[in-house]
Design an enzyme around this catalytic site. Structure first.
Site, PDB file in Angstrom:
ATOM      1  N   SER A   1      88.690 -12.237   3.533  1.00  0.00           N
ATOM      2  CA  SER A   1      89.911 -12.682   4.209  1.00  0.00           C
ATOM      3  C   SER A   1      90.315 -11.673   5.270  1.00  0.00           C
ATOM      4  O   SER A   1      90.381 -10.470   4.999  1.00  0.00           O
ATOM      5  CB  SER A   1      91.058 -12.849   3.214  1.00  0.00           C
ATOM      6  OG  SER A   1      92.265 -13.143   3.900  1.00  0.00           O
TER       7      SER A   1
ATOM      8  N   ALA B   1      86.532  -6.618  11.458  1.00  0.00           N
ATOM      9  CA  ALA B   1      86.621  -7.533  12.602  1.00  0.00           C
ATOM     10  C   ALA B   1      86.909  -6.760  13.891  1.00  0.00           C
ATOM     11  O   ALA B   1      86.312  -7.041  14.935  1.00  0.00           O
ATOM     12  CB  ALA B   1      87.691  -8.585  12.352  1.00  0.00           C
TER      13      ALA B   1
ATOM     14  N   VAL C   1      90.454  -3.969   4.928  1.00  0.00           N
ATOM     15  CA  VAL C   1      89.024  -3.731   5.145  1.00  0.00           C
ATOM     16  C   VAL C   1      88.452  -4.804   6.069  1.00  0.00           C
ATOM     17  O   VAL C   1      87.714  -4.499   7.009  1.00  0.00           O
ATOM     18  CB  VAL C   1      88.255  -3.665   3.815  1.00  0.00           C
ATOM     19  CG1 VAL C   1      86.759  -3.531   4.050  1.00  0.00           C
ATOM     20  CG2 VAL C   1      88.750  -2.500   2.966  1.00  0.00           C
ATOM     21  N   CYS C   2      88.785  -6.049   5.823  1.00  0.00           N
ATOM     22  CA  CYS C   2      88.272  -7.149   6.652  1.00  0.00           C
ATOM     23  C   CYS C   2      88.807  -7.048   8.080  1.00  0.00           C
ATOM     24  O   CYS C   2      88.070  -7.272   9.045  1.00  0.00           O
ATOM     25  CB  CYS C   2      88.642  -8.497   6.049  1.00  0.00           C
ATOM     26  SG  CYS C   2      87.945  -8.797   4.411  1.00  0.00           S
ATOM     27  N   ALA C   3      90.083  -6.698   8.232  1.00  0.00           N
ATOM     28  CA  ALA C   3      90.682  -6.556   9.557  1.00  0.00           C
ATOM     29  C   ALA C   3      89.994  -5.431  10.320  1.00  0.00           C
ATOM     30  O   ALA C   3      89.661  -5.572  11.503  1.00  0.00           O
ATOM     31  CB  ALA C   3      92.179  -6.298   9.430  1.00  0.00           C
TER      32      ALA C   3
END
Length: 161
Positions: free
Chosen positions: A51, A61, A56-58
């Site tokens: 998500s 990206a 971490v995902c942000a």
């Protein structure tokens, strides 16, 4: 094997390997139009995250957005189960312009075809953290990140290009 906070998680779908024909699937872009993954004639880096609404995902990206700016002829697609509207809001807020974002919320076809749909644990129904480099419809590189809460090996991904 993939883990979430040290605990093993089971992945559903077909595990693909380098040299395999890339499964051709569609995800939903932030504008609700289809984004095709696995098409012949393209070089794609498919960045799979649980998500974009997690630190971490942000971060991942943002890093791919920065690195993608210097790659000519490479399409980078970040895929998650986030709704397209949330993905669009994330891109606007974070200034993400060099990568596409695609949601697998309509039936998890990407997650199943690429073997990254989490089948159990508190993350059931989300996608595991993974990277796939696809060249001309073939799988050139795969990385299923061993711990969902950690970032991928960026150098290995760009070396595969």
């Amino acid at each position: 094997m993939t883990k979430f906070q040290g605990n093993p998680v089971k992945l559903f779908g077909t595990q693909i390997k380098v040299g395999d024909k890339a499964p051709a699937v569609e995800v939903v872009g932030k504008d609700l139009n289809a984004i095709k993954i696995g098409e012949a004639g393209k070089t794609q880096v498919v960045v799979v995250v649980p998500s974009l609404d997690t630190p971490v995902c942000a971060s991942e990206a943002r890093k791919f957005n920065e690195k993608a700016a210097s790659k000519t002829g490479v399409e980078v697609v970040v895929v998650s189960m986030d709704l397209p509207f949330a993905m669009g809001r994330f891109c606007t807020t974070e200034g993400i312009e060099n990568v596409q974002v695609g949601s697998d919320f309509r039936g998890a076809e990407f997650g199943k075809a690429y073997g990254v749909l989490i089948e159990d644990s508190v993350l059931k129904g989300l996608l595991a953290r993974a990277i796939f480099v696809l060249k001309d419809g073939k799988v050139a590189y795969t990385q299923i990140v061993p711990e969902v809460t950690e970032e991928p090996d960026y150098e290995a991904v760009f070396a595969a290009l």
